[in-house]
Design a protein around this motif. Structure first.
Motif, short mmCIF file in Angstrom:
data_model
loop_
_atom_site.label_atom_id
_atom_site.label_comp_id
_atom_site.label_asym_id
_atom_site.label_seq_id
_atom_site.Cartn_x
_atom_site.Cartn_y
_atom_site.Cartn_z
N GLY A 32 23.63 36.14 70.92
CA GLY A 32 23.50 35.08 70.53
C GLY A 32 24.75 34.86 70.39
N THR A 77 21.95 34.89 65.63
CA THR A 77 21.07 35.12 65.90
C THR A 77 19.83 34.82 66.79
OG1 THR A 77 20.27 36.58 64.42
CG2 THR A 77 21.54 37.25 65.05
N SER A 78 18.84 35.87 67.26
CA SER A 78 17.87 35.10 67.85
C SER A 78 17.24 34.91 66.51
CB SER A 78 17.02 36.12 68.62
OG SER A 78 17.35 37.60 68.01
#
Length: 603
Positions: free
Chosen positions: A151, A164-165
């Motif tokens: 991220g 983040t993902s």
């Protein structure tokens, strides 16, 4: 009608089909539970109790301390760090879900309290320093992506922008901001400061922290006089629960320092010990059904590969493949089920526990008795324990590593066992059989229930032959010479757990040995070997140190008999021993000095 011949086959296979379907459904239920507990903010990083980690993102708000004068930095903070001059962490509170955590850290001249609250994806952290006028120092804060997650994160003034993902969010720093270098921000420790995923004020963070603390205190007070003992247990298990990224799970190692030594230099290290972790499941069950169920499941999964729960289990399948540890699985699963009676939990674990139960009779039976052992195997390169098929390794299987009970007992390298019928093992095994038989009955497994009851009765009868009428106690006995072993420990009381003693025998055991000050009675009980044993030191691990598992198992045995005074005395003195050390140093020790009741390293 032409398919009538299939009816007997169908009727025969229906139970098996039903069991497989039921077990598959139970495993799916566990996977749902696992996803639930591996979500949100908590203290998952095994290397640093100051870090707050968001799962499944793998993002960590990594906190540390910097000495403003010397430039020295505390980058990782552990509980129980024994290195000279290292940080001292006093844990204060921890809910299973991270809704409230609190600790006090002392490093050099810096002393401060860290409290946090987390719920519904939001996090608040409050740091309250004690005055250190000569060197206020810095609290450092920076982003870290753990467990191979990726991220981006960067400071924009007092706000850390994180992507983040899974999501994007901000963490706002509240306090006197110093420099920001390499994405690490420094905040002055000359006054209170906070971090929050909300745009907020210090006062608002304090209010939310206070509400979370009050809820924790209210729960603690609901246990009345045992409220502080409840608090000790929550600190013990919830501050040690960490994340294992390899298997996407939560585990509860015996200590964070152990985890760091088992691959923890790279985040995600851990080590599980067989009976320690079944006891951890029981302790989790007081407050968290989810963590209790999860802990059992992590242990029983290993049985699929080995046929038994190994002495230790570390990352990458690093197991003690030669030996197991005391068979307390069925006993503890039954106790967890008593608190949280959901049938799918039994269904998910029963077959593995049954396989482990059968393993003992197949691998550790010697002339109809049970003995500790160690099987030979080909070690792998990363295997830590090279000792196998020896008396020492068999002693490790007992969980009582250096106990005098096995000094001088020969080891049979052909049958891979110590040549001694073991009272403790046989008692625990009978209790395991009975616990599993009860589970089989609840699951409608009549054949398995009958098998387990038969095996329990067989070993109970063999156990009864180890009663020494003259001595008034069940004794270990050499299988090669027939000699009695008068080196005794609390395991000699375990036949109470197997209901192998008569009431009269139980009374003799208690009056002549439990209350005998030359053996087990005293201000601090129960020493792991009798005080009058030549090998007794009072503190050298299993040569006299007091261990909670022994006291607990003896107490469970006392419940089967009309022995109210012994039950009360054991419970009261065990509680006193626990609280004496907790109140002094916030320590839950592995074992306690049998003469002073303190740390075994000090007289």
């Amino acid at each position: 009608m032409k398919y009538q011949f299939l009816l007997p086959i169908l009727l025969f296979t229906l139970p098996a089909i039903s069991q497989e379907a039921s077990r598959a459904e139970a495993i799916r239920d566990h996977e749902t539970l696992s996803r639930k507990i591996t979500r949100g903010w908590n203290t998952w990083d095994n290397r640093n109790v100051l870090s707050h980690v968001l799962l499944p993102d793998g993002f960590s708000l990594h906190l540390g301390v910097e000495d403003a004068l010397s430039g020295g930095e505390l980058h990782l903070a552990f509980t129980g760090n024994k290195v000279k001059g290292s940080e001292r962490v006093r844990t204060l509170a921890h809910t299973p879900d991270g809704a409230y955590t609190a600790l006090k850290l002392h490093w050099k001249e810096f002393i401060f309290t860290v409290q946090s609250t987390a719920a519904e994806g939001e996090l608040d952290v409050l740091i309250t320093p004690e005055p250190a006028a000569l060197n206020p120092g810095w609290l450092t804060a920076g982003p870290e992506f753990l467990y191979g997650k990726t991220g981006s994160a960067g400071w924009q003034g007092p706000s850390l922008n994180v992507r983040t993902s899974e999501r994007a969010f901000r963490i706002h720093a509240i306090g006197k901001l110093g420099s920001i270098e390499n994405e690490k921000a420094r905040l002055s420790l000359d006054g209170p400061l906070a971090f929050s995923t909300r745009e907020t004020t210090l006062e608002a963070v304090r209010k939310r922290i206070s509400a979370a603390e009050a809820a924790y205190w209210q729960r603690r007070q609901s246990f009345g006089a045992m409220g502080e003992a409840y608090n000790v247990i929550q600190n013990a298990v919830n501050w040690t629960a960490v994340y294992d990224p390899a298997l996407d799970r939560v585990v509860t190692p015996v200590a964070r320092t152990w985890s760091y030594g088992w691959g923890g230099q790279k985040e995600g290290g851990f080590v599980l010990f067989c009976w320690d972790n079944f006891f951890a499941a029981y302790m989790h069950a007081i407050e968290s059904k989810e963590l209790a169920y999860n802990e059992v499941y992590q242990l029983t999964r290993i049985i699929d590969e080995l046929g038994f729960v190994p002495n230790y289990a570390g990352p990458g399948g690093e197991y003690s493949r030669d030996r197991s540890q005391p068979p307390v699985g069925g006993i503890m699963v039954k106790e967890v089920y008593r608190m949280h009676p959901e049938e799918w939990f039994l269904e998910a674990n029963f077959d593995q526990l049954l396989r482990w139960n059968r393993w003992w009779a197949e691998n550790r039976d010697i002339d109809g008795y049970l003995a500790w052992g160690s099987n030979p195997y080909e070690p792998t390169e990363n295997n830590r324990q090279k000792t196998q098929n020896t008396a020492e390794a068999a002693s490790f299987e007992s969980g009582l590593d250096n106990t005098p009970m096995y000094d001088g007992v020969p080891f049979d390298t052909a049958r891979h066992v110590l040549l001694q019928a073991d009272v403790g093992l046989m008692s625990l095994y009978v209790a395991d059989c009975e616990a599993l038989a009860e589970m089989a009955g609840l699951l409608g497994r009549k054949t398995e229930a009958a098998e387990l009851k038969k095996r329990a009765e067989h070993y109970r009868q063999k156990l009864q032959t180890l009663w020494n009428e003259e001595f008034g106690l069940f004794l270990n006995k050499r299988t090669d010479t027939g000699e009695w072993n008068y080196s005794i420990s609390p395991t000699n009381f375990y036949p109470l757990l197997a209901k192998a003693a008569t009431q009269e025998q139980a009374e003799r055991m208690i009056e002549e040995h439990f209350y005998n000050p030359e053996e087990f009675w005293g201000d601090f009980i129960l020493p792991s070997i009798a005080r009058n044993d030549p090998g007794y030191t009072g503190r050298d691990y299993w040569r006299g140190g007091i261990w909670a598992p022994m006291n607990f198992l003896v107490y469970l045995g006392l419940r089967h008999y009309d022995l109210p005074r012994a039950r009360a005395d054991l419970a009261d003195r065990s509680l006193h021993l626990l609280m004496k050390n907790w109140e002094a140093r916030s320590q839950v020790l592995e074992n306690y000095h049998a003469e002073t009741g303190g740390h075994p390293g000090y007289r």
